[in-house]
Design a protein around this motif. Sequence first.
Motif, PDB file in Angstrom:
ATOM      1  N   ARG A 145       5.560  16.575   0.302  1.00 43.15           N
ATOM      2  CA  ARG A 145       4.772  15.350   0.339  1.00 43.15           C
ATOM      3  C   ARG A 145       5.420  14.279  -0.542  1.00 43.15           C
ATOM      4  N   GLN A 146       5.546  13.076   0.002  1.00 44.80           N
ATOM      5  CA  GLN A 146       6.122  11.963  -0.747  1.00 44.80           C
ATOM      6  C   GLN A 146       5.200  10.757  -0.657  1.00 44.80           C
ATOM      7  N   ARG A 147       5.087  10.041  -1.748  1.00 47.26           N
ATOM      8  CA  ARG A 147       4.295   8.809  -1.794  1.00 47.26           C
ATOM      9  C   ARG A 147       5.221   7.636  -1.458  1.00 47.26           C
ATOM     10  N   VAL A 148       4.955   6.994  -0.352  1.00 46.17           N
ATOM     11  CA  VAL A 148       5.812   5.908   0.138  1.00 46.17           C
ATOM     12  C   VAL A 148       5.035   4.595   0.088  1.00 46.17           C
ATOM     13  N   VAL A 149       5.685   3.549  -0.419  1.00 45.18           N
ATOM     14  CA  VAL A 149       5.027   2.241  -0.554  1.00 45.18           C
ATOM     15  C   VAL A 149       5.576   1.269   0.487  1.00 45.18           C
ATOM     16  N   PHE A 180       0.824  -1.202   0.000  1.00 48.98           N
ATOM     17  CA  PHE A 180       0.000   0.000   0.000  1.00 48.98           C
ATOM     18  C   PHE A 180       0.863   1.259   0.000  1.00 48.98           C
ATOM     19  N   ALA A 181       0.269   2.330  -0.496  1.00 54.47           N
ATOM     20  CA  ALA A 181       0.950   3.620  -0.535  1.00 54.47           C
ATOM     21  C   ALA A 181       0.358   4.556   0.502  1.00 54.47           C
ATOM     22  N   GLU A 182       1.212   5.372   1.067  1.00 52.70           N
ATOM     23  CA  GLU A 182       0.738   6.426   1.951  1.00 52.70           C
ATOM     24  C   GLU A 182       1.566   7.679   1.716  1.00 52.70           C
ATOM     25  N   THR A 183       0.976   8.801   2.010  1.00 50.75           N
ATOM     26  CA  THR A 183       1.655  10.076   1.793  1.00 50.75           C
ATOM     27  C   THR A 183       2.339  10.516   3.078  1.00 50.75           C
ATOM     28  N   CYS A 184       3.637  10.789   2.966  1.00 45.89           N
ATOM     29  CA  CYS A 184       4.421  11.230   4.115  1.00 45.89           C
ATOM     30  C   CYS A 184       5.030  12.599   3.824  1.00 45.89           C
ATOM     31  N   ILE A 185       5.364  13.319   4.870  1.00 43.71           N
ATOM     32  CA  ILE A 185       6.026  14.619   4.750  1.00 43.71           C
ATOM     33  C   ILE A 185       7.508  14.416   5.056  1.00 43.71           C
ATOM     34  N   ASP A 186       8.366  14.773   4.101  1.00 39.93           N
ATOM     35  CA  ASP A 186       9.804  14.563   4.297  1.00 39.93           C
ATOM     36  C   ASP A 186      10.419  15.711   5.105  1.00 39.93           C
ATOM     37  N   THR A 187      11.732  15.661   5.255  1.00 40.60           N
ATOM     38  CA  THR A 187      12.435  16.643   6.082  1.00 40.60           C
ATOM     39  C   THR A 187      12.373  18.058   5.497  1.00 40.60           C
ATOM     40  N   GLU A 188      12.069  18.152   4.194  1.00 43.62           N
ATOM     41  CA  GLU A 188      11.943  19.461   3.545  1.00 43.62           C
ATOM     42  C   GLU A 188      10.489  19.896   3.449  1.00 43.62           C
ATOM     43  N   ASN A 189       9.639  19.220   4.221  1.00 42.39           N
ATOM     44  CA  ASN A 189       8.208  19.551   4.277  1.00 42.39           C
ATOM     45  C   ASN A 189       7.498  19.340   2.934  1.00 42.39           C
TER      46      ASN A 189
END
Length: 208
Positions: free
Chosen positions: A104-108, A93-102
């Motif tokens: 949005r990233q799609r992470v599987v 599954f994919a979820e959206t995360c906020i990286d260190t630079e604020n």
Amino acid sequence: MGPCVRGLVVCACGSTGRVPESINSLKRLVELDIFDFVLSFAGVSTIDTLVVPAINRFIENVFVYDMKFWTALEQSFGEDRHALNSSPVMLSFAETCIDTENKRQRVVHTRVLAYSNFKDGRPWGLDIYRCSCGAPAHNMIFHPDGKQLHGKQWILTKMKYECLQCGTILRHIPCPSWIKKTDTENFGRVSYQWPLSLSQRQDIGITH
């Protein structure tokens, strides 16, 4: 991810959710953004009458109650011991995360939800466990070893096994650190990343 959730449920077993090449092919469907989740089974067999009600609850949790995918799985299969005991469930599954630079990233993520059952040859949900001689789990007898813990500490209970093929008896075996008990209050539910890495496979006696 938007209001449109795209999912695929593969009601199959055997190599579909067990062989790394097949698992990675299913995972790619999520990585390529074709689907937001793919659910399949990581057991040798499935019994439709046992797993279909849990599948329906999972789908309802996702599409009606707007639950996060992993939470939806824990509150469907995780609460149905009979369904989970019949086969481990694989969810990519994919979820959206906020990286260190604020940003949005799609992470599987790809994980298995399983039921730990020493009696049926699935210690910590692993029916692929092997003896050092190479014997598979169905040729081994598993038991809790020492003090059997309950409640939130149950996963700390150590294990012993006897191999019916070579006669080896091993005791005081701890649960591998990469196996995690789930957040549900139900006893015996575990999860781990899937497919297993080489070092993880070696931890449970698989040498090739």
